[in-house]
Design a protein around this motif. Structure first.
Motif, short mmCIF file in Angstrom:
data_model
loop_
_atom_site.label_atom_id
_atom_site.label_comp_id
_atom_site.label_asym_id
_atom_site.label_seq_id
_atom_site.Cartn_x
_atom_site.Cartn_y
_atom_site.Cartn_z
N VAL A 14 -7.16 -1.06 -3.93
CA VAL A 14 -6.55 -1.94 -4.93
C VAL A 14 -5.85 -3.12 -4.26
O VAL A 14 -6.04 -4.28 -4.65
CB VAL A 14 -5.56 -1.15 -5.80
CG1 VAL A 14 -4.75 -2.09 -6.69
CG2 VAL A 14 -6.30 -0.14 -6.67
N VAL A 15 -5.03 -2.83 -3.26
CA VAL A 15 -4.22 -3.88 -2.64
C VAL A 15 -5.08 -4.88 -1.87
O VAL A 15 -4.94 -6.10 -2.04
CB VAL A 15 -3.15 -3.26 -1.72
CG1 VAL A 15 -2.44 -4.34 -0.92
CG2 VAL A 15 -2.15 -2.46 -2.53
N VAL B 208 2.62 1.67 -3.53
CA VAL B 208 1.69 2.15 -4.56
C VAL B 208 1.35 3.62 -4.34
O VAL B 208 1.30 4.42 -5.28
CB VAL B 208 0.41 1.28 -4.58
CG1 VAL B 208 -0.64 1.88 -5.51
CG2 VAL B 208 0.74 -0.14 -4.99
N ARG B 209 1.12 3.98 -3.08
CA ARG B 209 0.75 5.36 -2.77
C ARG B 209 1.89 6.34 -3.04
O ARG B 209 1.67 7.45 -3.54
CB ARG B 209 0.33 5.45 -1.30
CG ARG B 209 -0.10 6.83 -0.84
CD ARG B 209 -0.16 6.85 0.68
NE ARG B 209 1.14 6.53 1.25
CZ ARG B 209 1.32 6.14 2.52
NH1 ARG B 209 0.29 5.99 3.32
NH2 ARG B 209 2.54 5.87 2.96
N ASP B 210 3.12 5.93 -2.71
CA ASP B 210 4.25 6.85 -2.79
C ASP B 210 4.91 6.89 -4.15
O ASP B 210 5.70 7.81 -4.43
CB ASP B 210 5.30 6.48 -1.74
CG ASP B 210 4.77 6.62 -0.31
OD1 ASP B 210 3.81 7.39 -0.12
OD2 ASP B 210 5.31 5.93 0.59
N VAL C 193 -1.75 7.47 -7.64
CA VAL C 193 -2.88 6.89 -6.90
C VAL C 193 -2.84 7.37 -5.46
O VAL C 193 -1.80 7.30 -4.79
CB VAL C 193 -2.82 5.35 -6.96
CG1 VAL C 193 -3.95 4.74 -6.13
CG2 VAL C 193 -2.90 4.88 -8.39
N LYS C 194 -3.97 7.86 -4.96
CA LYS C 194 -4.05 8.34 -3.59
C LYS C 194 -4.15 7.18 -2.60
O LYS C 194 -4.37 6.04 -2.99
CB LYS C 194 -5.25 9.28 -3.43
CG LYS C 194 -5.11 10.58 -4.25
CD LYS C 194 -6.27 11.51 -4.00
CE LYS C 194 -6.11 12.80 -4.79
NZ LYS C 194 -7.25 13.74 -4.55
N GLY C 195 -4.01 7.53 -1.33
CA GLY C 195 -3.95 6.50 -0.29
C GLY C 195 -5.17 5.60 -0.25
O GLY C 195 -5.05 4.37 -0.14
N ILE D 53 0.84 -1.21 0.00
CA ILE D 53 0.00 0.00 0.00
C ILE D 53 0.88 1.25 0.00
O ILE D 53 0.63 2.21 -0.74
CB ILE D 53 -0.95 0.00 1.21
CG1 ILE D 53 -2.04 -1.05 1.03
CG2 ILE D 53 -1.58 1.38 1.43
CD1 ILE D 53 -2.89 -1.27 2.27
N SER E 4 3.20 6.50 -7.24
CA SER E 4 2.27 6.69 -8.35
C SER E 4 1.34 7.86 -8.02
O SER E 4 1.40 8.46 -6.95
CB SER E 4 1.45 5.41 -8.60
OG SER E 4 0.53 5.20 -7.54
N ALA F 130 -5.16 3.26 -3.17
CA ALA F 130 -4.13 2.23 -3.01
C ALA F 130 -4.59 1.14 -2.06
O ALA F 130 -4.37 -0.06 -2.30
CB ALA F 130 -2.84 2.87 -2.50
#
Length: 290
Positions: free
Chosen positions: A100-101, A86-88, A92-94, A83, A90, A97
């Motif tokens: 998705v995960v 992906v957040r840091d 994509v916000k927290g 998480i 891209s 993320a």
């Protein structure tokens, strides 16, 4: 009087009930402590995400004959790390993320579970079965609970400052990124502890209700850290007694008791409760008319 004593003492004549009281109380205590910060930061539903993300680890541990807690620990930590990545790395916000995960992990767990013919024990993880916890899982749960509780108490001031004012925390030399990572790790460990008690479905309740109830009753963080564990452990003990004497779900009764405590605080909290606020408004309206 003898009937009351029998009601209170009979459950402890069985080893599985003694284990249930021990493990459930430890889990409710650590969940309640962490929930105070989760409620203030706004991470309440992150625990629900992690609890679903550990499902493939639980299934794999069952297939390999390993302790459930070990599989949940590996995948819980992996989900937290993924998480963050992906957040840091891209756009994509927290919250996205997280979605998705945890859905990807949970879907993988469902696939593994559908291929596993012996799924009775897995159902106990999904819905909770603290009465049937194994000695190995009990030892791991109690160890994790002790570690998380010790870290939370040792870092309570830094965590509180992080929850209320991250800018000031950074200004005085704290590193919010490290505190953020620490909280995520503690949340993963706490979720794994709670899984053994109430299962994947209800774990989020243990991470939300105690802190939310305490937040309605007090505005002081120090008091919250006393009130939330008291409510959680009291609800756990009462819930286990009711479950024993009614032959019903222990996880269900624990959460129902916590929910009733929240309802009482929501309605009757002296400062933030609905009923006292209505009464104050009536007095104020009468005073303005007078």
């Amino acid at each position: 009087m003898s009937a009351v004593i029998t009601v209170l003492t009979e459950p402890f004549s069985y080893g599985f009930m003694t284990n249930a009281f021990l493990v459930a109380t430890a889990a409710s205590l650590v969940c309640a402590l962490l929930s105070c910060w989760l409620v203030l930061i706004g991470w309440s539903l992150l625990g629900d995400a992690i609890s679903h993300a550990v499902l493939p680890g639980v299934v794999l541990a069952h297939m390999l004959g390993l302790p459930f807690t070990l599989g949940a620990l590996v995948f819980g930590m992996a989900s937290v790390a993924l998480i963050g990545v992906v957040r840091d790395t891209s756009r994509v916000k927290g919250d996205a993320a997280i979605g998705v995960v945890f859905t990807a992990f949970f879907a993988a767990g469902l696939i593994l579970k559908s291929r596993n013919p012996a799924n009775t024990d897995l159902n106990s993880i999904i819905f909770g079965n603290v009465l049937g916890i194994s000695p190995v899982d009990r030892a791991m749960v109690l160890s994790l609970a002790a570690v998380v509780t010790a870290v939370l108490l040792a870092k309570r001031r830094d965590l509180t400052l992080f929850a209320f004012d991250r800018t000031h925390a950074h200004a005085i030399g704290l590193r919010p990124a490290r505190i953020n990572a620490l909280l995520l790790v503690l949340l993963a460990l706490t979720t794994i502890v709670a899984l053994q008690v109430v299962g994947v479905i209800l774990v989020v309740a243990m991470l939300i209700i105690p802190g939310s109830t305490a937040h309605l009753l007090t505005d002081r963080m120090g008091t919250m850290l006393l009130v939330a564990p008291a409510i959680a452990t009291g609800s756990t003990v009462i819930g286990l007694y009711i479950a024993y004497w009614t032959n019903a779900s222990s996880a269900g009764w624990i959460i129902v008791c916590q929910s009733l405590a929240f309802g009482a605080a929501y309605l009757g909290s002296p400062r933030h409760g609905i009923i006292p606020r209505m009464m104050r408004r009536r007095r104020e309206s009468r005073g303005s008319l007078g």
